[in-house]
Scaffold this motif. Structure first.
Motif, mmCIF file in Angstrom:
data_model
loop_
_atom_site.group_PDB
_atom_site.id
_atom_site.type_symbol
_atom_site.label_atom_id
_atom_site.label_comp_id
_atom_site.label_asym_id
_atom_site.label_seq_id
_atom_site.Cartn_x
_atom_site.Cartn_y
_atom_site.Cartn_z
ATOM 1 N N ALA A 10 46.114 31.228 33.908
ATOM 2 C CA ALA A 10 46.023 32.413 34.775
ATOM 3 C C ALA A 10 44.623 33.001 34.716
ATOM 4 C CB ALA A 10 47.043 33.465 34.338
ATOM 5 N N SER A 11 44.220 33.602 35.838
ATOM 6 C CA SER A 11 42.916 34.263 35.901
ATOM 7 C C SER A 11 43.094 35.725 36.318
ATOM 8 C CB SER A 11 41.987 33.502 36.854
ATOM 9 O OG SER A 11 42.575 33.389 38.132
ATOM 10 N N GLY A 12 41.982 36.432 36.430
ATOM 11 C CA GLY A 12 42.007 37.879 36.602
ATOM 12 C C GLY A 12 42.183 38.331 38.040
ATOM 13 N N ALA A 13 43.344 38.058 38.619
ATOM 14 C CA ALA A 13 43.676 38.542 39.963
ATOM 15 C C ALA A 13 44.608 39.739 39.835
ATOM 16 C CB ALA A 13 44.339 37.441 40.787
ATOM 17 N N GLY A 14 44.493 40.653 40.809
ATOM 18 C CA GLY A 14 45.248 41.902 40.744
ATOM 19 C C GLY A 14 46.737 41.690 40.524
ATOM 20 N N ALA A 88 45.042 32.023 40.759
ATOM 21 C CA ALA A 88 43.667 31.528 40.647
ATOM 22 C C ALA A 88 42.780 32.388 41.551
ATOM 23 C CB ALA A 88 43.602 30.060 41.069
ATOM 24 N N THR A 89 41.875 33.119 40.942
ATOM 25 C CA THR A 89 40.972 33.996 41.715
ATOM 26 C C THR A 89 40.014 33.174 42.573
ATOM 27 O OG1 THR A 89 39.321 33.961 39.975
ATOM 28 C CG2 THR A 89 40.925 35.766 39.887
ATOM 29 N N ALA A 90 39.332 33.866 43.485
ATOM 30 C CA ALA A 90 38.292 33.219 44.289
ATOM 31 C C ALA A 90 37.229 32.625 43.368
ATOM 32 C CB ALA A 90 37.671 34.233 45.248
ATOM 33 N N ALA A 129 38.060 39.442 52.285
ATOM 34 C CA ALA A 129 36.607 39.235 52.270
ATOM 35 C C ALA A 129 36.260 37.982 51.470
ATOM 36 C CB ALA A 129 35.912 40.457 51.672
ATOM 37 N N GLN A 130 36.965 37.774 50.373
ATOM 38 C CA GLN A 130 36.686 36.587 49.543
ATOM 39 C C GLN A 130 37.026 35.306 50.315
ATOM 40 O OE1 GLN A 130 39.224 38.140 46.495
ATOM 41 N NE2 GLN A 130 37.530 38.378 45.054
ATOM 42 N N ARG A 131 38.077 35.361 51.122
ATOM 43 C CA ARG A 131 38.464 34.178 51.907
ATOM 44 C C ARG A 131 37.496 33.923 53.054
ATOM 45 N NH1 ARG A 131 43.869 32.380 51.172
ATOM 46 N NH2 ARG A 131 44.842 33.568 49.481
HETATM 47 C C1 LIG Z 1 41.792 45.384 39.562
HETATM 48 C C2 LIG Z 1 41.114 44.115 40.001
HETATM 49 C C3 LIG Z 1 41.809 43.258 40.827
HETATM 50 C C4 LIG Z 1 41.213 42.058 41.237
HETATM 51 N N1 LIG Z 1 41.928 41.226 42.028
HETATM 52 C C5 LIG Z 1 41.369 40.051 42.421
HETATM 53 C C6 LIG Z 1 42.118 39.140 43.210
HETATM 54 O O1 LIG Z 1 43.284 39.363 43.559
HETATM 55 N N2 LIG Z 1 41.515 37.975 43.562
HETATM 56 C C7 LIG Z 1 40.244 37.668 43.186
HETATM 57 O O2 LIG Z 1 39.762 36.600 43.553
HETATM 58 N N3 LIG Z 1 39.510 38.503 42.403
HETATM 59 C C8 LIG Z 1 40.049 39.684 42.008
HETATM 60 N N4 LIG Z 1 39.328 40.540 41.209
HETATM 61 C C9 LIG Z 1 37.990 40.140 40.776
HETATM 62 C C10 LIG Z 1 38.070 39.177 39.580
HETATM 63 O O3 LIG Z 1 38.768 39.786 38.503
HETATM 64 C C11 LIG Z 1 36.645 38.792 39.147
HETATM 65 O O4 LIG Z 1 36.034 37.998 40.167
HETATM 66 C C12 LIG Z 1 36.615 38.048 37.834
HETATM 67 O O5 LIG Z 1 35.277 37.695 37.549
HETATM 68 C C13 LIG Z 1 37.502 36.825 37.872
HETATM 69 O O6 LIG Z 1 37.312 36.087 36.691
HETATM 70 P P1 LIG Z 1 38.227 34.832 36.354
HETATM 71 O O7 LIG Z 1 38.331 34.009 37.601
HETATM 72 O O8 LIG Z 1 37.454 34.131 35.283
HETATM 73 O O9 LIG Z 1 39.523 35.356 35.864
HETATM 74 C C14 LIG Z 1 39.900 41.729 40.805
HETATM 75 C C15 LIG Z 1 39.227 42.616 39.950
HETATM 76 C C16 LIG Z 1 39.821 43.781 39.559
HETATM 77 C C17 LIG Z 1 39.080 44.700 38.622
#
Ligand SMILES: Cc1cc2nc3c(=O)[nH]c(=O)nc-3n(C[C@H](O)[C@H](O)[C@H](O)COP(=O)(O)O)c2cc1C
Length: 167
Positions: A10-14, A88-90, A129-131
């Protein structure tokens, strides 16, 4: 294949901190998968802040990882039978498509793309916007051409459905 090892990443998506454990990890474990969980540093930070890590650890006998091992340490996870990267984040989709393994989560999934016997399921989660970023469509096309199962529907249920139907 349920009953095998599921590499759950898992990655850091909302919202990941709200649904990853209860919506995906626990139901997958209940289906008989042995979970090898790896988080990006962002996801680990968010899950820790939400007080989720202990409950996540309780889903598996394997350690929940987000850092690399020392060269002198044994590999903490067996090679999974299937990987699921959700959400998976952008950022992580772009890194996966380019083969950038700069954290433990990307290290294991990038490596899996080079293992023909290990299917990889990815559920991208990116904003509008990311897409619209000019490289986005190309990254998805790269992953598709590598045989990645892309789950386009959102939510953990869509990932579980895909797992149930395909493995
Ligand atoms: C509250 C919050 C929500 C976020 N949601 C998204 C999301 O849904 N998709 C996305 O691509 N990035 C999102 N981001 C940005 C990512 O967390 C950021 O690009 C981060 O560097 C991703 O790292 P990772 O891919 O290593 O987890 C969000 C950031 C925050 C603070």
């Amino acid at each position: 294949m349920s009953g095998g090892v599921l590499g759950l990443v898992a990655s850091g998506a909302g919202g990941v901190e709200r649904w990853f454990r209860g919506g995906l990890a626990e139901p997958a474990a209940a289906r008989g998968w042995r979970l090898a969980i790896t988080l990006t540093p962002a996801a680990a930070r968010w899950l820790e802040a939400a007080g989720e890590l202990d409950a996540l650890r309780a889903c598996t006998d394997l350690p929940v990882r987000w850092t690399s091992r020392l060269p002198s340490e044994p590999k903490p996870h067996p090679v999974p039978d299937v990987f699921v990267f959700a959400p998976a984040t952008a950022n992580s989709v772009a890194k996966l498509a380019l083969g950038l393994a700069d954290n433990q989560a990307l290290t294991v999934v990038c490596e899996a793309l080079g293992m023909p016997d290990v299917p990889v399921v990815v559920q991208p989660r990116a904003g509008e916007a990311q897409r619209r970023h000019p490289a986005w469509a190309g990254h998805l096309a790269t992953l598709r051409s590598a045989g990645v199962h892309l789950v386009e529907a959102s939510g953990p249920e869509a990932v579980l459905d895909h797992l149930d139907r395909s493995f």
